[in-house]
Design a protein around this motif. Sequence first.
Motif, mmCIF file in Angstrom:
data_model
loop_
_atom_site.group_PDB
_atom_site.id
_atom_site.type_symbol
_atom_site.label_atom_id
_atom_site.label_comp_id
_atom_site.label_asym_id
_atom_site.label_seq_id
_atom_site.Cartn_x
_atom_site.Cartn_y
_atom_site.Cartn_z
ATOM 1 N N THR A 35 0.837 -1.193 0.000
ATOM 2 C CA THR A 35 0.000 0.000 0.000
ATOM 3 C C THR A 35 0.878 1.251 0.000
ATOM 4 N N LEU A 36 0.530 2.178 -0.874
ATOM 5 C CA LEU A 36 1.252 3.446 -0.963
ATOM 6 C C LEU A 36 0.297 4.551 -0.523
ATOM 7 N N TYR A 37 0.681 5.279 0.534
ATOM 8 C CA TYR A 37 -0.154 6.336 1.093
ATOM 9 C C TYR A 37 0.431 7.693 0.718
ATOM 10 N N ARG A 38 -0.396 8.585 0.215
ATOM 11 C CA ARG A 38 0.048 9.942 -0.101
ATOM 12 C C ARG A 38 -0.084 10.788 1.159
ATOM 13 N N ALA A 39 1.011 11.435 1.544
ATOM 14 C CA ALA A 39 1.021 12.256 2.755
ATOM 15 C C ALA A 39 0.233 13.545 2.555
ATOM 16 N N THR A 40 -0.271 14.071 3.655
ATOM 17 C CA THR A 40 -0.894 15.388 3.706
ATOM 18 C C THR A 40 0.185 16.368 4.146
ATOM 19 N N GLU A 41 0.293 17.498 3.471
ATOM 20 C CA GLU A 41 1.345 18.464 3.807
ATOM 21 C C GLU A 41 1.094 19.072 5.186
ATOM 22 N N VAL A 42 2.167 19.189 5.964
ATOM 23 C CA VAL A 42 2.108 19.778 7.307
ATOM 24 C C VAL A 42 3.301 20.706 7.498
ATOM 25 N N SER A 43 3.204 21.554 8.510
ATOM 26 C CA SER A 43 4.314 22.463 8.796
ATOM 27 C C SER A 43 5.055 22.087 10.070
ATOM 28 N N ILE A 44 4.460 21.226 10.905
ATOM 29 C CA ILE A 44 5.079 20.820 12.163
ATOM 30 C C ILE A 44 5.244 19.306 12.167
ATOM 31 N N ILE A 45 6.416 18.863 12.584
ATOM 32 C CA ILE A 45 6.692 17.433 12.663
ATOM 33 C C ILE A 45 6.639 17.003 14.127
ATOM 34 N N GLN A 46 5.885 15.970 14.414
ATOM 35 C CA GLN A 46 5.831 15.361 15.737
ATOM 36 C C GLN A 46 6.722 14.140 15.689
ATOM 37 N N GLU A 47 7.542 13.917 16.703
ATOM 38 C CA GLU A 47 8.484 12.815 16.599
ATOM 39 C C GLU A 47 8.659 12.034 17.890
ATOM 40 N N ASP A 48 8.684 10.717 17.746
ATOM 41 C CA ASP A 48 9.086 9.816 18.822
ATOM 42 C C ASP A 48 10.318 9.029 18.380
ATOM 43 N N VAL A 49 10.266 8.517 17.147
ATOM 44 C CA VAL A 49 11.348 7.719 16.588
ATOM 45 C C VAL A 49 11.665 8.292 15.212
ATOM 46 N N CYS A 50 12.941 8.606 14.952
ATOM 47 C CA CYS A 50 13.321 9.214 13.668
ATOM 48 C C CYS A 50 14.559 8.555 13.090
ATOM 49 N N THR A 51 14.709 8.672 11.788
ATOM 50 C CA THR A 51 15.911 8.259 11.080
ATOM 51 C C THR A 51 15.977 9.051 9.780
ATOM 52 N N GLY A 52 17.133 9.070 9.162
ATOM 53 C CA GLY A 52 17.225 9.801 7.911
ATOM 54 C C GLY A 52 18.599 9.762 7.299
ATOM 55 N N ASN A 53 18.689 10.381 6.136
ATOM 56 C CA ASN A 53 19.950 10.518 5.423
ATOM 57 C C ASN A 53 19.903 11.831 4.641
ATOM 58 N N PHE A 54 20.794 12.011 3.681
ATOM 59 C CA PHE A 54 20.847 13.279 2.957
ATOM 60 C C PHE A 54 19.650 13.485 2.040
ATOM 61 N N GLN A 55 18.891 12.418 1.723
ATOM 62 C CA GLN A 55 17.751 12.553 0.824
ATOM 63 C C GLN A 55 16.429 12.768 1.540
ATOM 64 N N ALA A 56 16.286 12.187 2.724
ATOM 65 C CA ALA A 56 15.001 12.276 3.418
ATOM 66 C C ALA A 56 15.186 12.083 4.917
ATOM 67 N N TYR A 57 14.221 12.599 5.659
ATOM 68 C CA TYR A 57 14.178 12.476 7.106
ATOM 69 C C TYR A 57 12.778 11.993 7.445
ATOM 70 N N ILE A 58 12.673 10.902 8.214
ATOM 71 C CA ILE A 58 11.355 10.362 8.550
ATOM 72 C C ILE A 58 11.232 10.184 10.058
ATOM 73 N N CYS A 59 10.006 10.341 10.549
ATOM 74 C CA CYS A 59 9.723 10.166 11.970
ATOM 75 C C CYS A 59 8.403 9.426 12.130
ATOM 76 N N PHE A 60 8.274 8.735 13.256
ATOM 77 C CA PHE A 60 7.021 8.085 13.616
ATOM 78 C C PHE A 60 6.570 8.624 14.957
ATOM 79 N N GLN A 61 5.323 9.037 15.031
ATOM 80 C CA GLN A 61 4.709 9.506 16.275
ATOM 81 C C GLN A 61 3.830 8.374 16.778
ATOM 82 N N LYS A 62 4.186 7.791 17.924
ATOM 83 C CA LYS A 62 3.477 6.613 18.438
ATOM 84 C C LYS A 62 2.027 6.923 18.809
ATOM 85 N N TYR A 63 1.805 8.065 19.448
ATOM 86 C CA TYR A 63 0.434 8.416 19.802
ATOM 87 C C TYR A 63 -0.229 9.011 18.565
#
Length: 144
Positions: A35-63
Amino acid sequence: MNRRSFRRLLGAAAALVIAVASPVVNPAAASAASTLYRATEVSIIQEDVCTGNFQAYICFQKYGDNFFVVDMYNDSSSAAAYFETDYGRTGACYNPYGKGHAGVCNLDLKEGARVCMYVAIIDRDGANSLIIALDSKKCFYNDH
């Protein structure tokens, strides 16, 4: 340089490119994204767990079970958070908004499940998409 030396050099260069690219690209995991989900644009990132590199930064908010994706590279590909769970669910939250923009996908993952997420780079052509790279694996338990 003669033709034979040039062919050896070309062969060695091709082998080096394959050897370097192989650990980053995982075709088995990439083809498993059901399944491929299209993200909704946001201006604030909520983070619990994050990882990334020079191309992208991703985070997961558990709650709330939210994947946040920030595209860090100016190209025609989309940054994404590819994920897989210990109960077999897979997918990717992709950010189509371009460099410097953040997106979020709200997903309902099982509580207490082990989740692994990877920075993914996706090429999209209309309805078709292909995960071309996975990197920066981060695993955790969804235990908010």
